[in-house]
Design a protein around this motif. Structure first.
Motif, PDB file in Angstrom:
ATOM      1  N   ASN A  71       0.817  -1.210   0.000  1.00 20.81           N
ATOM      2  CA  ASN A  71       0.000   0.000   0.000  1.00 20.81           C
ATOM      3  C   ASN A  71       0.856   1.268   0.000  1.00 20.81           C
ATOM      4  OD1 ASN A  71      -2.467  -1.432   0.117  1.00 20.81           O
ATOM      5  ND2 ASN A  71      -2.253  -1.677   2.349  1.00 20.81           N
ATOM      6  N   ASN A  72       2.170   1.107  -0.053  1.00 21.31           N
ATOM      7  CA  ASN A  72       3.057   2.264   0.037  1.00 21.31           C
ATOM      8  C   ASN A  72       3.131   3.051  -1.273  1.00 21.31           C
ATOM      9  OD1 ASN A  72       3.667   1.629   2.688  1.00 21.31           O
ATOM     10  ND2 ASN A  72       5.385   0.308   2.110  1.00 21.31           N
ATOM     11  N   GLY A  73       3.072   2.359  -2.397  1.00 20.12           N
ATOM     12  CA  GLY A  73       3.149   3.024  -3.677  1.00 20.12           C
ATOM     13  C   GLY A  73       4.576   3.345  -4.095  1.00 20.12           C
ATOM     14  N   LEU A  74       4.747   3.776  -5.350  1.00 19.74           N
ATOM     15  CA  LEU A  74       6.055   4.046  -5.925  1.00 19.74           C
ATOM     16  C   LEU A  74       5.998   5.284  -6.817  1.00 19.74           C
ATOM     17  CD1 LEU A  74       6.958   0.413  -7.109  1.00 19.74           C
ATOM     18  CD2 LEU A  74       7.883   1.555  -5.100  1.00 19.74           C
ATOM     19  N   THR A  75       7.172   5.884  -7.009  1.00 18.24           N
ATOM     20  CA  THR A  75       7.329   6.962  -7.981  1.00 18.24           C
ATOM     21  C   THR A  75       8.460   6.582  -8.915  1.00 18.24           C
ATOM     22  OG1 THR A  75       6.553   8.671  -6.456  1.00 18.24           O
ATOM     23  CG2 THR A  75       7.877   9.400  -8.316  1.00 18.24           C
ATOM     24  N   LEU A  76       8.253   6.735 -10.217  1.00 17.75           N
ATOM     25  CA  LEU A  76       9.283   6.424 -11.207  1.00 17.75           C
ATOM     26  C   LEU A  76       9.681   7.694 -11.948  1.00 17.75           C
ATOM     27  CD1 LEU A  76      10.978   4.424 -12.926  1.00 17.75           C
ATOM     28  CD2 LEU A  76       8.993   4.212 -14.432  1.00 17.75           C
ATOM     29  N   PHE A  77      10.984   8.002 -11.918  1.00 17.00           N
ATOM     30  CA  PHE A  77      11.531   9.058 -12.755  1.00 17.00           C
ATOM     31  C   PHE A  77      11.980   8.387 -14.046  1.00 17.00           C
ATOM     32  CE2 PHE A  77      12.847  11.253  -8.574  1.00 17.00           C
ATOM     33  CZ  PHE A  77      11.582  11.819  -8.449  1.00 17.00           C
ATOM     34  N   ALA A  78      11.252   8.623 -15.133  1.00 15.44           N
ATOM     35  CA  ALA A  78      11.431   7.854 -16.369  1.00 15.44           C
ATOM     36  C   ALA A  78      12.244   8.629 -17.405  1.00 15.44           C
ATOM     37  CB  ALA A  78      10.065   7.481 -16.944  1.00 15.44           C
ATOM     38  N   PRO A  79      13.494   8.215 -17.675  1.00 21.46           N
ATOM     39  CA  PRO A  79      14.275   8.875 -18.735  1.00 21.46           C
ATOM     40  C   PRO A  79      13.672   8.573 -20.102  1.00 21.46           C
ATOM     41  CG  PRO A  79      15.688   7.600 -17.244  1.00 21.46           C
ATOM     42  CD  PRO A  79      14.284   7.188 -16.972  1.00 21.46           C
ATOM     43  N   THR A  80      13.577   9.577 -20.934  1.00 18.74           N
ATOM     44  CA  THR A  80      13.063   9.401 -22.277  1.00 18.74           C
ATOM     45  C   THR A  80      14.121   8.749 -23.166  1.00 18.74           C
ATOM     46  OG1 THR A  80      13.850  11.573 -22.969  1.00 18.74           O
ATOM     47  CG2 THR A  80      11.631  11.463 -22.013  1.00 18.74           C
ATOM     48  N   ASP A  81      13.707   8.351 -24.372  1.00 24.36           N
ATOM     49  CA  ASP A  81      14.670   7.795 -25.324  1.00 24.36           C
ATOM     50  C   ASP A  81      15.742   8.820 -25.669  1.00 24.36           C
ATOM     51  OD1 ASP A  81      13.339   5.376 -25.385  1.00 24.36           O
ATOM     52  OD2 ASP A  81      12.116   5.899 -27.131  1.00 24.36           O
ATOM     53  N   ASN A  82      15.374  10.087 -25.750  1.00 28.57           N
ATOM     54  CA  ASN A  82      16.361  11.136 -26.021  1.00 28.57           C
ATOM     55  C   ASN A  82      17.378  11.244 -24.887  1.00 28.57           C
ATOM     56  OD1 ASN A  82      15.271  11.845 -28.487  1.00 28.57           O
ATOM     57  ND2 ASN A  82      13.944  13.434 -27.627  1.00 28.57           N
ATOM     58  N   ALA A  83      16.910  11.019 -23.645  1.00 27.12           N
ATOM     59  CA  ALA A  83      17.818  11.058 -22.498  1.00 27.12           C
ATOM     60  C   ALA A  83      18.863   9.951 -22.609  1.00 27.12           C
ATOM     61  CB  ALA A  83      17.030  10.921 -21.197  1.00 27.12           C
ATOM     62  N   PHE A  84      18.437   8.752 -22.964  1.00 26.64           N
ATOM     63  CA  PHE A  84      19.387   7.650 -23.142  1.00 26.64           C
ATOM     64  C   PHE A  84      20.293   7.919 -24.337  1.00 26.64           C
ATOM     65  CE2 PHE A  84      16.391   5.228 -20.487  1.00 26.64           C
ATOM     66  CZ  PHE A  84      17.282   4.569 -19.651  1.00 26.64           C
ATOM     67  N   GLY A  85      19.757   8.576 -25.362  1.00 28.12           N
ATOM     68  CA  GLY A  85      20.554   8.877 -26.540  1.00 28.12           C
ATOM     69  C   GLY A  85      21.678   9.856 -26.273  1.00 28.12           C
ATOM     70  N   SER A  86      21.556  10.647 -25.197  1.00 29.34           N
ATOM     71  CA  SER A  86      22.603  11.624 -24.871  1.00 29.34           C
ATOM     72  C   SER A  86      23.749  11.009 -24.084  1.00 29.34           C
ATOM     73  CB  SER A  86      22.004  12.786 -24.079  1.00 29.34           C
ATOM     74  OG  SER A  86      21.540  12.354 -22.808  1.00 29.34           O
ATOM     75  N   LEU A  87      23.625   9.739 -23.684  1.00 28.27           N
ATOM     76  CA  LEU A  87      24.718   9.070 -22.979  1.00 28.27           C
ATOM     77  C   LEU A  87      25.863   8.787 -23.942  1.00 28.27           C
ATOM     78  CD1 LEU A  87      22.828   6.401 -20.801  1.00 28.27           C
ATOM     79  CD2 LEU A  87      23.884   8.515 -19.994  1.00 28.27           C
ATOM     80  N   LYS A  88      27.060   8.697 -23.390  1.00 30.44           N
ATOM     81  CA  LYS A  88      28.218   8.326 -24.196  1.00 30.44           C
ATOM     82  C   LYS A  88      27.999   6.948 -24.787  1.00 30.44           C
ATOM     83  CE  LYS A  88      33.249   7.855 -23.878  1.00 30.44           C
ATOM     84  NZ  LYS A  88      34.429   7.902 -22.962  1.00 30.44           N
ATOM     85  N   ALA A  89      28.367   6.769 -26.037  1.00 29.11           N
ATOM     86  CA  ALA A  89      28.157   5.494 -26.720  1.00 29.11           C
ATOM     87  C   ALA A  89      28.772   4.340 -25.932  1.00 29.11           C
ATOM     88  CB  ALA A  89      28.760   5.555 -28.129  1.00 29.11           C
ATOM     89  N   GLY A  90      27.999   3.268 -25.788  1.00 27.70           N
ATOM     90  CA  GLY A  90      28.488   2.080 -25.099  1.00 27.70           C
ATOM     91  C   GLY A  90      28.343   2.111 -23.597  1.00 27.70           C
ATOM     92  N   THR A  91      27.718   3.174 -23.051  1.00 29.52           N
ATOM     93  CA  THR A  91      27.623   3.304 -21.593  1.00 29.52           C
ATOM     94  C   THR A  91      26.850   2.148 -20.978  1.00 29.52           C
ATOM     95  OG1 THR A  91      27.765   5.723 -21.655  1.00 29.52           O
ATOM     96  CG2 THR A  91      26.777   4.740 -19.699  1.00 29.52           C
TER      97      THR A  91
END
Length: 241
Positions: A72-92
């Motif tokens: 009954n506690n519930g959760l919160t998710l901070f969801a990175p978008t595809d663009n957010a993952f795309g800004s990571l260094k290649a191969g991260t």
């Protein structure tokens, strides 16, 4: 004529008894809504394909759904978008172990439901499902400025968007950067100072081993040495004489 009227009335009564009414009946009640499913929520919102893949490969998605059903506690998710993952260094992502990928996803999950108004009063550092919030662990701090909410991990910063889903069990907010925890992407804690090396103790004059030497041994040794020197000198003098 009367018989015909009676016969028609009888037929009407029989038909109305045998044929149920179909008009004016209330519509069937809609089926109750099922429990929240994080994958379906993200799929419906769009632009979260990489996160959905991580939720599946790490099994964190199943864990979240199980928590929503059993707690009954519930959760919160901070969801990175595809663009957010795309800004990571290649191969991260590929450079991370399975355990680190799991920790990375868990770092985006808060073990309570946070409404937009609660961001103004939340206590820092914010605890996540990844683990401790110490300096070299998984710290996360939220800062608000008006309606803007910024997240700092000690490695990078992200901006929180408006909720794409919210009920009494789950809240999902998009973020424009993948939240990078210190434990994985930050500097390593300094190594502890080495323990001092213990030097061997010097034997003191009160060393028990010295006490075991007979008192006259040193004097006798000196007498023998002095006699040998005198004898040698006398011998050398005899030769020259």
């Amino acid at each position: 004529m009367l018989k015909q009227l009676l016969l028609c009335s009888l037929l009407v009564v029989v038909i109305s008894v045998q044929c149920p009414k179909t008009f004016g009946q209330p519509a069937a009640a809609p089926a109750p809504a099922g429990p929240d499913n994080i994958t379906k929520i993200l799929e419906k919102a769009g632009q979260f394909n990489v996160l959905i893949k991580l939720l599946k490969t790490t099994s964190v998605g199943n864990q979240i759904n199980s928590q929503l059903n059993d707690s009954n506690n519930g959760l919160t998710l901070f969801a990175p978008t595809d663009n957010a993952f795309g800004s990571l260094k290649a191969g991260t992502l590929n450079s991370l172990s399975q355990e680190q990928q799991d920790e990375l996803v868990q770092f985006h999950v808060i073990p309570m439901v946070l409404s937009a108004s609660q961001f103004q009063t939340v206590s820092n550092p914010l605890r996540t499902q990844a683990g401790g919030s110490g300096t070299y662990e998984f710290p996360m701090n939220l800062e608000t400025s008006g309606n803007s909410v910024n997240i700092s991990t000690g490695v990078n910063n992200a901006t929180l968007g408006n909720a794409i889903f919210s009920d009494n069990q789950l809240a999902v907010y998009p973020v424009d950067q993948v939240l990078l925890p210190m434990n994985i992407f930050g500097p390593k804690p300094p190594a502890p100072a080495p323990s001092p090396v213990k030097k061997p103790k010097k034997k003191s004059s009160t060393d028990p081993a010295a006490d075991n030497v007979p008192a006259d041994t040193a004097g006798a040794t000196k007498s023998v040495t002095r006699g040998a020197i005198i004898f040698g000198l006398a011998f050398i003098g005899t030769i020259y004489l």
